[in-house]
Design a protein around this motif. Structure first.
Motif, PDB file in Angstrom:
ATOM      1  N   MET A  48      40.193  28.302  16.264  1.00  0.00           N
ATOM      2  CA  MET A  48      40.229  29.529  15.482  1.00  0.00           C
ATOM      3  C   MET A  48      38.873  30.216  15.549  1.00  0.00           C
ATOM      4  SD  MET A  48      42.748  30.226  13.010  1.00  0.00           S
ATOM      5  CE  MET A  48      44.271  29.525  12.541  1.00  0.00           C
ATOM      6  N   GLY A  49      38.796  31.381  14.895  1.00  0.00           N
ATOM      7  CA  GLY A  49      37.577  32.171  14.927  1.00  0.00           C
ATOM      8  C   GLY A  49      36.518  31.637  13.986  1.00  0.00           C
ATOM      9  N   GLU A  50      35.383  32.296  14.010  1.00  0.00           N
ATOM     10  CA  GLU A  50      34.257  31.912  13.178  1.00  0.00           C
ATOM     11  C   GLU A  50      34.555  32.238  11.716  1.00  0.00           C
ATOM     12  OE1 GLU A  50      29.767  33.579  12.641  1.00  0.00           O
ATOM     13  OE2 GLU A  50      30.540  33.419  14.680  1.00  0.00           O
ATOM     14  N   GLN A  51      34.184  31.341  10.824  1.00  0.00           N
ATOM     15  CA  GLN A  51      34.421  31.558   9.394  1.00  0.00           C
ATOM     16  C   GLN A  51      33.251  32.351   8.808  1.00  0.00           C
ATOM     17  OE1 GLN A  51      34.867  27.974   7.158  1.00  0.00           O
ATOM     18  NE2 GLN A  51      35.943  29.002   5.525  1.00  0.00           N
ATOM     19  N   MET A  52      33.580  33.367   7.984  1.00  0.00           N
ATOM     20  CA  MET A  52      32.538  34.192   7.362  1.00  0.00           C
ATOM     21  C   MET A  52      32.087  33.557   6.061  1.00  0.00           C
ATOM     22  SD  MET A  52      33.719  38.133   7.469  1.00  0.00           S
ATOM     23  CE  MET A  52      33.628  39.100   8.921  1.00  0.00           C
ATOM     24  N   ASP A  53      30.787  33.603   5.811  1.00  0.00           N
ATOM     25  CA  ASP A  53      30.317  33.181   4.500  1.00  0.00           C
ATOM     26  C   ASP A  53      30.438  34.364   3.536  1.00  0.00           C
ATOM     27  OD1 ASP A  53      28.241  34.859   5.226  1.00  0.00           O
ATOM     28  OD2 ASP A  53      26.668  33.371   5.004  1.00  0.00           O
ATOM     29  N   PHE A  54      30.234  34.114   2.266  1.00  0.00           N
ATOM     30  CA  PHE A  54      30.429  35.142   1.250  1.00  0.00           C
ATOM     31  C   PHE A  54      29.554  36.361   1.505  1.00  0.00           C
ATOM     32  CE2 PHE A  54      29.208  37.225  -2.691  1.00  0.00           C
ATOM     33  CZ  PHE A  54      30.443  37.578  -3.188  1.00  0.00           C
ATOM     34  N   ASP A  55      28.278  36.159   1.788  1.00  0.00           N
ATOM     35  CA  ASP A  55      27.363  37.287   1.981  1.00  0.00           C
ATOM     36  C   ASP A  55      27.787  38.166   3.150  1.00  0.00           C
ATOM     37  OD1 ASP A  55      25.842  36.461  -0.160  1.00  0.00           O
ATOM     38  OD2 ASP A  55      24.356  35.410   1.078  1.00  0.00           O
ATOM     39  N   THR A  56      28.232  37.545   4.252  1.00  0.00           N
ATOM     40  CA  THR A  56      28.673  38.309   5.423  1.00  0.00           C
ATOM     41  C   THR A  56      29.928  39.107   5.093  1.00  0.00           C
ATOM     42  OG1 THR A  56      27.756  36.604   6.845  1.00  0.00           O
ATOM     43  CG2 THR A  56      29.314  38.140   7.846  1.00  0.00           C
ATOM     44  N   LEU A  57      30.875  38.475   4.401  1.00  0.00           N
ATOM     45  CA  LEU A  57      32.107  39.156   4.014  1.00  0.00           C
ATOM     46  C   LEU A  57      31.804  40.306   3.051  1.00  0.00           C
ATOM     47  CD1 LEU A  57      35.174  39.328   4.127  1.00  0.00           C
ATOM     48  CD2 LEU A  57      35.249  37.651   2.280  1.00  0.00           C
ATOM     49  N   PHE A  58      30.937  40.066   2.090  1.00  0.00           N
ATOM     50  CA  PHE A  58      30.564  41.095   1.124  1.00  0.00           C
ATOM     51  C   PHE A  58      29.923  42.290   1.827  1.00  0.00           C
ATOM     52  CE2 PHE A  58      27.803  42.790  -2.304  1.00  0.00           C
ATOM     53  CZ  PHE A  58      28.796  43.075  -3.232  1.00  0.00           C
ATOM     54  N   LYS A  59      29.021  42.028   2.773  1.00  0.00           N
ATOM     55  CA  LYS A  59      28.373  43.105   3.534  1.00  0.00           C
ATOM     56  C   LYS A  59      29.414  43.888   4.334  1.00  0.00           C
ATOM     57  CE  LYS A  59      24.886  44.033   6.978  1.00  0.00           C
ATOM     58  NZ  LYS A  59      24.366  43.623   8.231  1.00  0.00           N
ATOM     59  N   PHE A  60      30.354  43.192   4.969  1.00  0.00           N
ATOM     60  CA  PHE A  60      31.407  43.829   5.748  1.00  0.00           C
ATOM     61  C   PHE A  60      32.244  44.759   4.868  1.00  0.00           C
ATOM     62  CE2 PHE A  60      35.891  43.584   7.161  1.00  0.00           C
ATOM     63  CZ  PHE A  60      35.775  44.254   8.365  1.00  0.00           C
ATOM     64  N   ILE A  61      32.634  44.283   3.696  1.00  0.00           N
ATOM     65  CA  ILE A  61      33.448  45.094   2.785  1.00  0.00           C
ATOM     66  C   ILE A  61      32.656  46.308   2.294  1.00  0.00           C
ATOM     67  CG2 ILE A  61      34.571  45.112   0.517  1.00  0.00           C
ATOM     68  CD1 ILE A  61      35.380  42.163   1.156  1.00  0.00           C
ATOM     69  N   ASN A  62      31.398  46.116   1.957  1.00  0.00           N
ATOM     70  CA  ASN A  62      30.572  47.245   1.520  1.00  0.00           C
ATOM     71  C   ASN A  62      30.436  48.296   2.610  1.00  0.00           C
ATOM     72  OD1 ASN A  62      30.053  46.617  -1.124  1.00  0.00           O
ATOM     73  ND2 ASN A  62      28.211  45.461  -0.667  1.00  0.00           N
ATOM     74  N   GLU A  63      30.315  47.864   3.862  1.00  0.00           N
ATOM     75  CA  GLU A  63      30.187  48.819   4.966  1.00  0.00           C
ATOM     76  C   GLU A  63      31.485  49.590   5.182  1.00  0.00           C
ATOM     77  OE1 GLU A  63      28.780  46.365   8.148  1.00  0.00           O
ATOM     78  OE2 GLU A  63      26.729  46.391   7.397  1.00  0.00           O
ATOM     79  N   LEU A  64      32.621  48.984   4.854  1.00  0.00           N
ATOM     80  CA  LEU A  64      33.906  49.673   4.978  1.00  0.00           C
ATOM     81  C   LEU A  64      34.070  50.767   3.926  1.00  0.00           C
ATOM     82  CD1 LEU A  64      36.517  46.838   5.584  1.00  0.00           C
ATOM     83  CD2 LEU A  64      35.780  48.578   7.200  1.00  0.00           C
ATOM     84  N   SER A  65      33.366  50.654   2.817  1.00  0.00           N
ATOM     85  CA  SER A  65      33.601  51.559   1.692  1.00  0.00           C
ATOM     86  C   SER A  65      33.412  53.030   2.040  1.00  0.00           C
ATOM     87  CB  SER A  65      32.722  51.182   0.503  1.00  0.00           C
ATOM     88  OG  SER A  65      31.362  51.385   0.819  1.00  0.00           O
TER      89      SER A  65
END
Length: 68
Positions: A1-18
Motif C-alpha cells: 500500500m501507499g505511504e501513511q500520512m502522519d497527523f501534521d502532514t494530513l493537517f497541512k494537506f487539508i489546510n492547503e485544500l481550503s
C-alpha cells in the motif's frame, strides 16, 4: 500500500485544500443528498452524531425561488 500520512502532514494537506474548495457548491450538494436520502438516510446516521443546526425554512441556502 501507499505511504501513511502522519497527523501534521494530513493537517497541512487539508489546510492547503481550503483555498481550492467551493464550499457553497459542496454544501448545496450535501443538502440535496440529505433531502433525497430522507428518513432512510437519517436511519444510517451513527448514534451519538451531533445534531445539525436548526433552520427555519428547511434549507441552509437560498433557493432560486426564494425572496430575500
Amino acid at each position: 500500500m501507499g505511504e501513511q500520512m502522519d497527523f501534521d502532514t494530513l493537517f497541512k494537506f487539508i489546510n492547503e485544500l481550503s483555498d481550492h474548495i467551493d464550499l457553497d457548491a459542496i454544501l448545496r450538494d450535501a443538502e440535496a443528498l440529505c433531502i433525497c436520502a430522507g428518513e432512510n438516510g437519517a436511519a444510517c446516521i451513527p448514534p451519538g452524531t451531533p445534531p445539525s443546526l436548526p433552520v427555519d425554512n428547511g434549507s441552509l441556502y437560498p433557493q432560486p425561488n426564494d425572496v430575500l
